[in-house]
Design a protein around this motif. Sequence first.
Motif, PDB file in Angstrom:
ATOM      1  N   THR A 119       5.840   7.472  -2.055  1.00 11.35           N
ATOM      2  CA  THR A 119       6.683   6.935  -1.147  1.00 11.35           C
ATOM      3  C   THR A 119       8.097   7.199  -1.381  1.00 11.35           C
ATOM      4  O   THR A 119       8.465   7.332  -2.721  1.00 11.35           O
ATOM      5  CB  THR A 119       6.534   5.177  -1.204  1.00 11.35           C
ATOM      6  OG1 THR A 119       7.118   4.720  -1.916  1.00 11.35           O
ATOM      7  CG2 THR A 119       5.333   4.880  -0.617  1.00 11.35           C
ATOM      8  N   GLU A 132       2.692   8.427   7.288  1.00 13.44           N
ATOM      9  CA  GLU A 132       3.207   7.256   8.384  1.00 13.44           C
ATOM     10  C   GLU A 132       3.030   7.730   9.728  1.00 13.44           C
ATOM     11  O   GLU A 132       2.968   7.072  10.489  1.00 13.44           O
ATOM     12  CB  GLU A 132       4.911   7.089   8.132  1.00 13.44           C
ATOM     13  CG  GLU A 132       5.847   8.022   8.788  1.00 13.44           C
ATOM     14  CD  GLU A 132       5.944   9.231   7.616  1.00 13.44           C
ATOM     15  OE1 GLU A 132       6.718  10.311   7.913  1.00 13.44           O
ATOM     16  OE2 GLU A 132       5.530   9.050   6.488  1.00 13.44           O
ATOM     17  N   THR A 179       4.574   9.512   2.185  1.00 10.59           N
ATOM     18  CA  THR A 179       5.137   8.852   3.288  1.00 10.59           C
ATOM     19  C   THR A 179       6.673   8.414   3.180  1.00 10.59           C
ATOM     20  O   THR A 179       6.955   8.108   2.094  1.00 10.59           O
ATOM     21  CB  THR A 179       4.368   7.625   3.623  1.00 10.59           C
ATOM     22  OG1 THR A 179       4.953   6.964   4.678  1.00 10.59           O
ATOM     23  CG2 THR A 179       4.427   6.410   2.529  1.00 10.59           C
ATOM     24  N   SER A 196       7.704   6.075   5.114  1.00  8.65           N
ATOM     25  CA  SER A 196       7.811   4.812   5.561  1.00  8.65           C
ATOM     26  C   SER A 196       6.486   3.951   5.352  1.00  8.65           C
ATOM     27  O   SER A 196       5.424   3.968   6.147  1.00  8.65           O
ATOM     28  CB  SER A 196       8.080   4.506   6.940  1.00  8.65           C
ATOM     29  OG  SER A 196       9.265   5.293   7.443  1.00  8.65           O
ATOM     30  N   SER A 197       6.176   3.286   4.058  1.00 13.37           N
ATOM     31  CA  SER A 197       4.832   2.888   3.456  1.00 13.37           C
ATOM     32  C   SER A 197       4.644   1.624   4.616  1.00 13.37           C
ATOM     33  O   SER A 197       3.411   1.146   4.613  1.00 13.37           O
ATOM     34  CB  SER A 197       5.140   2.453   2.075  1.00 13.37           C
ATOM     35  OG  SER A 197       5.877   1.302   1.994  1.00 13.37           O
ATOM     36  N   GLU A 198       5.858   1.142   5.192  1.00 14.94           N
ATOM     37  CA  GLU A 198       5.429  -0.006   6.092  1.00 14.94           C
ATOM     38  C   GLU A 198       4.480   0.312   7.328  1.00 14.94           C
ATOM     39  O   GLU A 198       3.813  -0.622   8.062  1.00 14.94           O
ATOM     40  CB  GLU A 198       6.467  -0.964   6.224  1.00 14.94           C
ATOM     41  CG  GLU A 198       7.493  -0.071   7.246  1.00 14.94           C
ATOM     42  CD  GLU A 198       8.518   0.981   6.318  1.00 14.94           C
ATOM     43  OE1 GLU A 198       9.384   1.309   7.001  1.00 14.94           O
ATOM     44  OE2 GLU A 198       8.323   0.946   5.437  1.00 14.94           O
ATOM     45  N   LEU A 199       4.376   1.532   7.426  1.00 20.85           N
ATOM     46  CA  LEU A 199       3.519   1.815   8.702  1.00 20.85           C
ATOM     47  C   LEU A 199       2.274   2.413   8.419  1.00 20.85           C
ATOM     48  O   LEU A 199       1.498   2.619   9.159  1.00 20.85           O
ATOM     49  CB  LEU A 199       4.230   3.164   9.318  1.00 20.85           C
ATOM     50  CG  LEU A 199       5.631   2.920  10.014  1.00 20.85           C
ATOM     51  CD1 LEU A 199       6.132   4.662  10.740  1.00 20.85           C
ATOM     52  CD2 LEU A 199       5.817   1.925  11.061  1.00 20.85           C
ATOM     53  N   ASP A 219      -2.406  -2.152   5.264  1.00 22.78           N
ATOM     54  CA  ASP A 219      -2.318  -2.658   3.747  1.00 22.78           C
ATOM     55  C   ASP A 219      -3.818  -2.336   3.123  1.00 22.78           C
ATOM     56  O   ASP A 219      -3.696  -2.120   1.887  1.00 22.78           O
ATOM     57  CB  ASP A 219      -2.397  -4.263   3.889  1.00 22.78           C
ATOM     58  CG  ASP A 219      -0.715  -4.747   3.938  1.00 22.78           C
ATOM     59  OD1 ASP A 219      -0.048  -3.805   3.729  1.00 22.78           O
ATOM     60  OD2 ASP A 219      -0.916  -5.889   4.502  1.00 22.78           O
ATOM     61  N   LYS A 255      -3.163   1.135   1.450  1.00 19.82           N
ATOM     62  CA  LYS A 255      -2.132   0.827   0.420  1.00 19.82           C
ATOM     63  C   LYS A 255      -2.889   0.524  -0.877  1.00 19.82           C
ATOM     64  O   LYS A 255      -2.868   0.610  -2.176  1.00 19.82           O
ATOM     65  CB  LYS A 255      -0.930   0.360   0.631  1.00 19.82           C
ATOM     66  CG  LYS A 255       0.072   0.800   1.635  1.00 19.82           C
ATOM     67  CD  LYS A 255       1.260   0.093   1.804  1.00 19.82           C
ATOM     68  CE  LYS A 255       1.180  -0.914   2.938  1.00 19.82           C
ATOM     69  NZ  LYS A 255       2.540  -1.358   3.384  1.00 19.82           N
ATOM     70  N   SER A 256      -3.857  -0.656  -0.369  1.00 24.90           N
ATOM     71  CA  SER A 256      -4.348  -1.483  -1.685  1.00 24.90           C
ATOM     72  C   SER A 256      -5.349  -0.489  -2.315  1.00 24.90           C
ATOM     73  O   SER A 256      -5.831  -0.737  -3.599  1.00 24.90           O
ATOM     74  CB  SER A 256      -5.020  -2.494  -1.372  1.00 24.90           C
ATOM     75  OG  SER A 256      -6.187  -2.150  -0.349  1.00 24.90           O
ATOM     76  N   LYS A 311       6.616   4.888  -6.108  1.00 26.07           N
ATOM     77  CA  LYS A 311       7.703   4.763  -5.329  1.00 26.07           C
ATOM     78  C   LYS A 311       9.068   5.679  -5.964  1.00 26.07           C
ATOM     79  O   LYS A 311       9.306   5.219  -7.144  1.00 26.07           O
ATOM     80  CB  LYS A 311       8.036   3.131  -5.274  1.00 26.07           C
ATOM     81  CG  LYS A 311       9.434   3.075  -4.268  1.00 26.07           C
ATOM     82  CD  LYS A 311       9.605   1.542  -3.984  1.00 26.07           C
ATOM     83  CE  LYS A 311      10.921   1.518  -3.051  1.00 26.07           C
ATOM     84  NZ  LYS A 311      11.117   0.159  -2.869  1.00 26.07           N
ATOM     85  N   GLU A 344      13.281   2.175  16.229  1.00 29.08           N
ATOM     86  CA  GLU A 344      11.970   1.337  16.523  1.00 29.08           C
ATOM     87  C   GLU A 344      11.607   2.072  17.832  1.00 29.08           C
ATOM     88  O   GLU A 344      10.211   2.311  17.906  1.00 29.08           O
ATOM     89  CB  GLU A 344      12.385   0.227  16.867  1.00 29.08           C
ATOM     90  CG  GLU A 344      12.687  -0.782  15.484  1.00 29.08           C
ATOM     91  CD  GLU A 344      13.329  -2.269  15.926  1.00 29.08           C
ATOM     92  OE1 GLU A 344      13.158  -2.444  17.173  1.00 29.08           O
ATOM     93  OE2 GLU A 344      13.727  -2.881  14.788  1.00 29.08           O
TER      94      GLU A 344
END
Length: 310
Positions: A30, A100, A127, A129-132, A135, A138-139, A145, A288
């Motif tokens: 990321t 993402e 990515t 944008s890891s928030e996209l 979980d 990601k886990s 990072k 957004e």
Amino acid sequence: MDNFIGHDLVRSWVKAAVKSGALPHAHLITGQDGIGKSYLAREIAADILGVSPVKKYVDIIEYRTDKRSFGVDEVRDIIEEVNKKPFEGNKKVIIIYHGEKLTVQAQNAFLKTIEEPPKGIHIIITTDSSELLLDTIKSRCQIHKLLRLSKKQIKDFLRLHYPDLDEEMINLASAFSDGIPGRSEKFLKDEEFNNIRNITLKMLKDILTKDETLVIKYEQELAKYKNKEEDILNSLLSYIRDIMIYKDLENSKIIINRDKLEDVKQLSNMFSYSKLYELIEVINKSREAFFSNVSAAVTYDIMLLNMLEV
């Protein structure tokens, strides 16, 4: 000589894990666009195969798309490739750029494969944008990072890759990079990117006139730059950041767009802090909208109208 500068801790950890046979089979890299994710992904892949990162190899399979998203059909193709045996040795690496862009459905379809790939198969996802990413994705990954490079590292990068640059240009490119080597490269050699910088700067000047005909004018201008929404929004934000800093400190040494310093000074006298904060909110809402797949034309129209109302 090593042509990859920075991210030494991550790179050292990977090499040690490969050597000890303890490298996880799935990785998520990321960091901001241009920080070096693709370079690191290819280096990790080469380390896994025990080859030089300079060349291309049949057992390093790379996936990227110019479309706005990776769907389930694309992921099924990737899964099919994952399940094929390596061509030359006993290991194979799958690299997926811009993770993402994976839709939620595509991520769910890929989950089992990331969790339990066939023996010898490694998966690397990059990515911005890891928030996209879910979980659950990601886990199951070792997350790397990538942080911004130091000023010295950026200048070392520029001197290594652009040996003919004079010190003035190195300083300008380094300032613009804001610690991201890819930004310095765009500054130096991407004509389209620099056109975007010029257009967005003029936009900020023109919106002060409150002329509503600017909506059509700039919507048409920006529409010429397909799939460059991030560059456009980031360019606007970088100017606003510089304007706010100059208003506050009047210190040109920490301005990112140092080649546009006189424009930044002028705009710092024309915008209030409250207007600048409102512009940031408008731009973030536009981002957004792009993530929600609202059309570029509609998003630009709304953004420009809202900017005029600030």
